[in-house]
Structure formats: C-alpha cells, structure tokens
Motif scaffolding. Structure first.
Motif, short mmCIF file in Angstrom:
data_model
loop_
_atom_site.label_atom_id
_atom_site.label_comp_id
_atom_site.label_asym_id
_atom_site.label_seq_id
_atom_site.Cartn_x
_atom_site.Cartn_y
_atom_site.Cartn_z
N UNK A 133 0.86 -1.18 0.00
CA UNK A 133 0.00 0.00 0.00
C UNK A 133 0.90 1.24 0.00
N UNK A 134 0.94 1.93 -1.12
CA UNK A 134 1.83 3.08 -1.28
C UNK A 134 1.09 4.34 -0.83
N UNK A 135 1.45 4.85 0.33
CA UNK A 135 0.87 6.11 0.81
C UNK A 135 1.55 7.31 0.15
N UNK A 136 2.86 7.20 -0.01
CA UNK A 136 3.62 8.28 -0.65
C UNK A 136 4.93 7.71 -1.17
N UNK A 137 5.25 8.02 -2.40
CA UNK A 137 6.51 7.59 -2.99
C UNK A 137 6.98 8.65 -3.98
N UNK A 138 7.91 9.49 -3.54
CA UNK A 138 8.44 10.53 -4.42
C UNK A 138 9.88 10.22 -4.83
N UNK A 139 10.29 8.96 -4.64
CA UNK A 139 11.62 8.55 -5.10
C UNK A 139 11.59 8.37 -6.62
N UNK A 140 12.77 8.10 -7.19
CA UNK A 140 12.86 7.92 -8.64
C UNK A 140 12.39 6.54 -9.08
N UNK A 141 12.12 5.65 -8.12
CA UNK A 141 11.66 4.30 -8.44
C UNK A 141 10.14 4.29 -8.53
N UNK A 142 9.62 3.78 -9.64
CA UNK A 142 8.16 3.72 -9.82
C UNK A 142 7.53 2.80 -8.79
N UNK A 143 6.26 3.04 -8.49
CA UNK A 143 5.55 2.28 -7.46
C UNK A 143 5.61 0.78 -7.72
N UNK A 144 5.34 0.36 -8.97
CA UNK A 144 5.28 -1.07 -9.26
C UNK A 144 6.66 -1.73 -9.18
N UNK A 145 7.70 -0.98 -9.56
CA UNK A 145 9.06 -1.52 -9.46
C UNK A 145 9.47 -1.64 -7.99
N UNK A 146 9.13 -0.63 -7.21
CA UNK A 146 9.43 -0.65 -5.79
C UNK A 146 8.71 -1.82 -5.10
N UNK A 147 7.44 -2.03 -5.45
CA UNK A 147 6.67 -3.13 -4.87
C UNK A 147 7.32 -4.48 -5.23
N UNK A 148 7.80 -4.60 -6.45
CA UNK A 148 8.46 -5.83 -6.88
C UNK A 148 9.75 -6.07 -6.09
#
Length: 381
Positions: A101-116
């Motif tokens: 559950x992504x509440x906030x992600x302002x890094x350069x890594x996309x949400x789906x890549x980060x989740x993986x």
C-alpha cells in the motif's frame, strides 16, 4: 530373436560399472538411457526391490551450514532426484510481501518496481510461528471488503517510512551522500514489523519478523524525496511466485568419473592436471614397486611425477583433456548415473538441511496420496 542357449553369466563388476556410467566423449555423450528395468538384459532380474534399495541407497553430506548445504544422494533414479529439486523450489511454503500500500513515494523508483523489489526481500522469524501459527491467506471475493480475510494468523503487517533531509552538521567539502543527507539510502533494515493480535506470542525479541539480510538496498533518496509504505506479508508457494521459493538455488549434478587408463608422466602430467579444476588431478612420484612391476607402464620411471585422480567431485566435466592428442586413449571421462550431488542455498526462513528433510516429508505425503489410487486402478482391471 532366437532364444539364448544356457543361462547367461552374471555381469562382472566392470560391466556393472560401465552400465552405470554416462560416457563423456570428445563430441558426444553416450549411455544416457537407464537400463535397470526388467527384461532389458537376458536372465537378469531388475525389478525394483526395497531391500536392494535399502542396501545401496546412501546420503553423504559434504557441507552443512545454516544457509548452504551440499550432499550426495547415491543409489536413486534421476526421477527421484529431480522430484526433490522441484519440491525444494516450488512446494515448500514461505512468507513474502504480497500486498503493498503506497501512501507516498516521491523517489525515482516507480511504485510497481518498488513493490516488486520489496516482494523479493527474504524475511525470517520464529520457525514455530511461521510454520505452525501462520496459515494461508485467501484473497477477498467479489464484493468483499479488502480486509475481510485478513487476520493475525495469516497476515504479517510491515511498515517502511523514510524521508531524506539535509544534515546540518555535514562537512562543507564532503561529496558522500551518507555524510550530506539523512536517509540517503533506504535499506531492508528500515522495514519495521508491526505485530497484530496473537503474533507477539510467536514473533518477539530474536524471533521477530525481520529481513534475512538487513543490508539489502531498496532505494536511494535525495532531500525532499520520501517513501511511506504499508505492506502485508502472506504465506505462499514457489509455484505461484518465485518470491515464495525458500531457496535461492537448488540444483544437482551427476558425480564425475575420471579413469586414467595409461600412464601420464612428466610434462604431460602437469599439462593433464591443468586441464581440470584445481584439486581434481594430483601429481605423485612413481614408486619403486610401480617401476619394477612388469606391464605397469611405469618401468624405468621411478621418481618421475605421474598424474593421479585426487578428487573427481571437483571436476566440471569440461572435456579439455580430450582436445589434446597426447592424452588420446589415456583417459576416460564419465558421470555416475545414480550419484547426484545436490547443492541447496536457503533464502533464510529455513535452514538448508531442514529444507531437504521437508522435501522428503512432502514427497512421502504425495506417495501416500497416490498409493490408494494406484491400488484401485489395478483392482479395476
């Protein structure tokens, strides 16, 4: 085919060894098909026998550490060895991050890549809690609330919150992000476990849910960037997704065989040893007894260095020795058909030796389920 006259002589030890060896030639591989079944050889009985199997089956451990193990299975068919390999990879359950559950992600890594990336981080904790207390999570059905099937005995809650800021006391001439910024790098150790319900009974202290390797890098942040994520970890099988596989690797290879059939001496012996991995071939001086024995091939070579096989298990069967004409007819390479060298590298939730014992238990359970079906099928005919 005309019937054989008289009973065939039983096979010699050399013939039995030849049957059980896969031939490795310069450009071909021979004797790859199994022949130990009834009717293949005249006047020989090769029906499977439990007592014969009991006498010939062996397990030899070569390495037994927490995360790595190597052992030999001797006296089994390739189908059995491969069954263990497949069970190790796909049928022993483990915990892994399933929902992010992504509440906030302002890094350069996309949400789906980060989740993986998060899903592939191996975790560990109380063995009793993971294997006995935790059960399998069921995905909510259509119209059900997203948390309708989430309970403390099937879901582990995790949290990752990190925000990158400037360090006020950072050296002015520094270019190291670790000195310049707070939370410049986000690691697996930054993930926190949030126990629910009855979980503290099993997962507390040294038994708490935690990453196997706390130094796994998840993301790099710079001032103003932030990651705020909630995660749910569930139990699953490797056949569903590789992140649930309890092993990093589970593989086997056949035991190499190296037979030196004619003397290899002096400079040739050194060249021969260089054709194999270090430790496979050793150099030893020709003894006086060997030099005096007629027909040994070592006559007149007392004290000269000869090539001998030291540790064939180290060999990778590269066939390099077969490329050189000076070794032609002097060496035979092969692999034992019923000797499997297993290598298991645990991902962390199971000890490496426990994984193999669990694979044995699962195969035994499968055989028990299959047995009555085979019995009914035989009686039906």
């Amino acid at each position: 085919m005309a019937p054989s006259k008289g009973r065939r002589q039983p096979p010699s030890a050399e013939e039995l060894e030849e049957r059980n060896t896969v031939g490795i030639n310069k450009e071909t591989v021979t004797n790859t098909t199994s022949t130990d079944y009834p009717g293949n050889y005249p006047d020989e009985e090769h029906a499977w026998d439990k007592e014969y199997f009991r006498q010939n089956f062996k397990v030899q451990w070569h390495q037994n550490e927490q995360f790595e193990a190597q052992f030999s299975l001797i006296g089994v068919d390739a189908s059995i060895a491969n069954a263990f390999r497949r069970i190790l990879i796909a049928e022993i359950p483990s915990l892994a991050i399933e929902t992010v559950y992504v509440n906030n992600n302002t890094s350069v890594i996309q949400d789906e890549v980060l989740a993986h990336r998060l899903g592939l981080i191996p975790f560990t904790g109380s063995k009793k809690g993971i294997r006995e207390y935790m059960t399998f999570w069921r995905k909510p059905g259509e119209g059900e609330d997203s948390y309708a099937t989430t309970f403390d005995n099937n879901t582990v809650s995790l949290k990752l919150a990190a925000k990158c800021t400037h360090r006020k006391d950072a050296p002015k001439d520094s270019r190291d992000p670790h000195e310049l910024y707070e939370n410049a790098h986000v690691y697996a150790r930054d993930i926190t476990f949030e126990p629910l319900g009855g979980q503290p009974k099993y997962f507390s202290g040294d038994d708490a849910i935690r990453p196997v390797n706390p130094d796994i890098l998840i993301a790099k942040l710079r001032p103003g960037q932030e990651i705020d994520i909630d995660m749910h970890m569930h139990k699953g099988f490797g056949w569903d997704h590789a992140k649930y596989s309890p092993v990093a690797t589970a593989s086997y290879r056949l035991m190499p065989t190296i037979r030196i059939t004619a003397p290899i001496l002096g400079a040739d012996a050194e060249k021969f040893a260089a054709c194999f991995m270090p430790g496979v071939i050793a150099l030893e001086p020709v003894t006086r007894q060997e030099a005096r024995a007629l027909g040994s091939g070592y006559e007149g070579h007392e004290g000269e260095m000869k090539a001998v096989v030291k540790d064939p298990m180290r060999d990778t069967v590269s066939r390099e020795a077969l490329r050189h004409p000076e070794f032609e007819g002097k060496v035979k390479l092969g692999r034992r058909r019923d000797h499997f060298i297993f290598s298991i590298e645990s991902a962390g939730q199971w000890d490496s030796d426990e994984l193999f014992l669990e694979a044995v238990r699962i195969l035994k359970k499968k055989a028990g389920a299959l047995r009555p079906q085979v019995t009914n099928m035989v009686y039906a005919f």
